[in-house]
Design a protein around this motif. Structure first.
Motif, PDB file in Angstrom:
ATOM      1  N   GLY A   1       0.792  -1.230   0.000  1.00  0.00           N
ATOM      2  CA  GLY A   1       0.000   0.000   0.000  1.00  0.00           C
ATOM      3  C   GLY A   1       0.820   1.274   0.000  1.00  0.00           C
ATOM      4  O   GLY A   1       0.274   2.367   0.044  1.00  0.00           O
ATOM      5  N   ALA A   2       2.150   1.160  -0.088  1.00  0.00           N
ATOM      6  CA  ALA A   2       3.008   2.354  -0.039  1.00  0.00           C
ATOM      7  C   ALA A   2       2.838   3.222  -1.273  1.00  0.00           C
ATOM      8  O   ALA A   2       3.152   4.415  -1.259  1.00  0.00           O
TER       9      ALA A   2
ATOM     10  N   GLU B   1      -0.876   3.335   9.670  1.00  0.00           N
ATOM     11  CA  GLU B   1      -2.342   3.509   9.591  1.00  0.00           C
ATOM     12  C   GLU B   1      -2.751   3.875   8.159  1.00  0.00           C
ATOM     13  O   GLU B   1      -3.805   3.470   7.670  1.00  0.00           O
ATOM     14  N   ILE B   2      -1.909   4.646   7.512  1.00  0.00           N
ATOM     15  CA  ILE B   2      -2.216   5.063   6.136  1.00  0.00           C
ATOM     16  C   ILE B   2      -2.133   3.849   5.200  1.00  0.00           C
ATOM     17  O   ILE B   2      -2.947   3.688   4.293  1.00  0.00           O
TER      18      ILE B   2
ATOM     19  N   VAL C   1      -6.936  -1.226   1.771  1.00  0.00           N
ATOM     20  CA  VAL C   1      -8.334  -1.659   1.877  1.00  0.00           C
ATOM     21  C   VAL C   1      -9.240  -0.879   0.910  1.00  0.00           C
ATOM     22  O   VAL C   1     -10.199  -1.430   0.374  1.00  0.00           O
ATOM     23  N   GLY C   2      -8.873   0.369   0.624  1.00  0.00           N
ATOM     24  CA  GLY C   2      -9.701   1.185  -0.274  1.00  0.00           C
ATOM     25  C   GLY C   2      -9.299   1.095  -1.737  1.00  0.00           C
ATOM     26  O   GLY C   2      -9.884   1.757  -2.590  1.00  0.00           O
ATOM     27  N   ARG C   3      -8.310   0.287  -2.028  1.00  0.00           N
ATOM     28  CA  ARG C   3      -7.831   0.187  -3.424  1.00  0.00           C
ATOM     29  C   ARG C   3      -8.848  -0.542  -4.303  1.00  0.00           C
ATOM     30  O   ARG C   3      -9.441  -1.536  -3.899  1.00  0.00           O
ATOM     31  N   ARG C   4      -9.023  -0.068  -5.514  1.00  0.00           N
ATOM     32  CA  ARG C   4      -9.850  -0.745  -6.520  1.00  0.00           C
ATOM     33  C   ARG C   4      -9.048  -0.768  -7.812  1.00  0.00           C
ATOM     34  O   ARG C   4      -8.361   0.200  -8.148  1.00  0.00           O
ATOM     35  N   ILE C   5      -9.170  -1.885  -8.548  1.00  0.00           N
ATOM     36  CA  ILE C   5      -8.367  -2.069  -9.765  1.00  0.00           C
ATOM     37  C   ILE C   5      -9.292  -2.375 -10.936  1.00  0.00           C
ATOM     38  O   ILE C   5     -10.291  -3.088 -10.774  1.00  0.00           O
TER      39      ILE C   5
ATOM     40  N   ASN D   1       3.961   9.604   2.321  1.00  0.00           N
ATOM     41  CA  ASN D   1       2.691  10.018   2.949  1.00  0.00           C
ATOM     42  C   ASN D   1       2.006  11.126   2.157  1.00  0.00           C
ATOM     43  O   ASN D   1       0.832  11.391   2.368  1.00  0.00           O
ATOM     44  N   ASN D   2       2.764  11.785   1.269  1.00  0.00           N
ATOM     45  CA  ASN D   2       2.215  12.913   0.508  1.00  0.00           C
ATOM     46  C   ASN D   2       1.330  12.457  -0.654  1.00  0.00           C
ATOM     47  O   ASN D   2       1.216  11.259  -0.918  1.00  0.00           O
ATOM     48  N   ASP D   3       0.778  13.440  -1.359  1.00  0.00           N
ATOM     49  CA  ASP D   3      -0.075  13.143  -2.526  1.00  0.00           C
ATOM     50  C   ASP D   3       0.721  12.434  -3.621  1.00  0.00           C
ATOM     51  O   ASP D   3       1.931  12.607  -3.716  1.00  0.00           O
TER      52      ASP D   3
END
Ligand code: AP5
Ligand code: ZN
Length: 216
Positions: free
Chosen positions: A10-11, A118-119, A125-129, A198-200
């Motif tokens: 998730g990085a 936490e990020i 979990v919120g990823r969609r492909i 952690n940034n955009d």
């Protein structure tokens, strides 16, 4: 350019890999994508890998190393490559050193993307492909124009089997035990650059390019 992207689940490795490989015109080699392709096509390799991936565990080194070794011999890797999700153990990193030495070449840089725990969970979990073109979205951080539909090709979006909270937790644990030691491994070789992930998305990409082009 011969690059590795290192970082926990998730990085943002896959997200950044697409833009980096486009910018430098080098193939993006993701071992996770290779396994998912094989699972989708119900190959023997896919069957073997699925059992490990569903539990958040690593596929055995010998299986992974052979795949990457074969892939790096392809013509399109002669000008460079971007490895995403490989190596993941010191054993794999040593095997890669040997493979590259055999090809009379070596790595330019290892980009280590650091993100708070936490990020990471929220991102995975919120990823969609996209089922069709593989584009990656996030329900909160990078949503598609229409929910569940890919902006690029109108394909249907899906969630990876290993992107539930429990398996993501296990994958982070495995990362800390098995993959984090690679940070020292590549630091000692003078190849490591660390980026605050952690940034955009666009900010992280700019930082990566700055670090590759020596403008930091
Ligand atoms: P793999 O597919 O490599 O997964 P991973 O390393 O767990 O990494 P992820 O794909 O989860 O995350 P990512 O860093 O690419 O993040 P992304 O850019 O998508 O491996 C899966 C499994 O395969 C392993 O568990 C293992 O079983 C097996 N495997 C693979 N390679 C192996 C190897 N070498 N050895 C043994 N086993 C192996 O981003 C995540 C989400 O966040 C997305 O929704 C994205 O839109 C969003 N996002 C990204 N960046 C940002 C940002 N800056 N701000 C906000 N949101 C962001
Ligand atoms: Zn698509």
């Amino acid at each position: 350019m011969r690059l590795i992207l290192l970082g926990p689940p998730g990085a943002g490795k896959g997200t950044q890999a697409v833009s980096i490989s486009e910018k430098y015109k080098i193939p993006h080699i993701s071992t996770g994508d290779i396994f998912r392709y094989n699972i989708k096509n119900q190959t023997e390799l896919g069957e073997k890998a699925k059992a490990y991936m569903d539990q958040g565990l690593l596929v055995p080194d010998e299986v992974v190393v052979e795949i990457v070794e074969d892939r790096l011999k392809d013509q399109d890797c002669k000008q460079g490559f971007l490895l995403d999700g490989f190596p993941r153990t010191v054993n794999q990193a040593e095997a890669l050193e040997a493979v590259l030495k055999g090809m009379s070449t070596g790595l330019d840089k290892v980009i280590n993307i650091e993100v708070d725990k936490e990020i990471l969970v929220r991102r995975a979990v919120g990823r969609r492909i996209c089922k069709n073109c593989g584009a990656t979205y996030h329900i909160e951080f990078n949503p598609p124009g229409k929910p569940g539909i890919c902006d690029k090709c109108s394909g249907e979006l899906y969630q990876r089997d290993d992107d539930n909270e429990k398996t993501v937790g296990k994958r982070i644990e495995v990362y800390l035990d098995e993959t984090q030691p690679l940070i020292d491994f590549y630091q000692e070789k003078g190849k490591l650059v660390t980026i605050n992930g952690n940034n955009d998305i666009a900010v992280v990409f700019d930082k990566i390019i700055e670090s590759l082009e020596g403008r930091d």
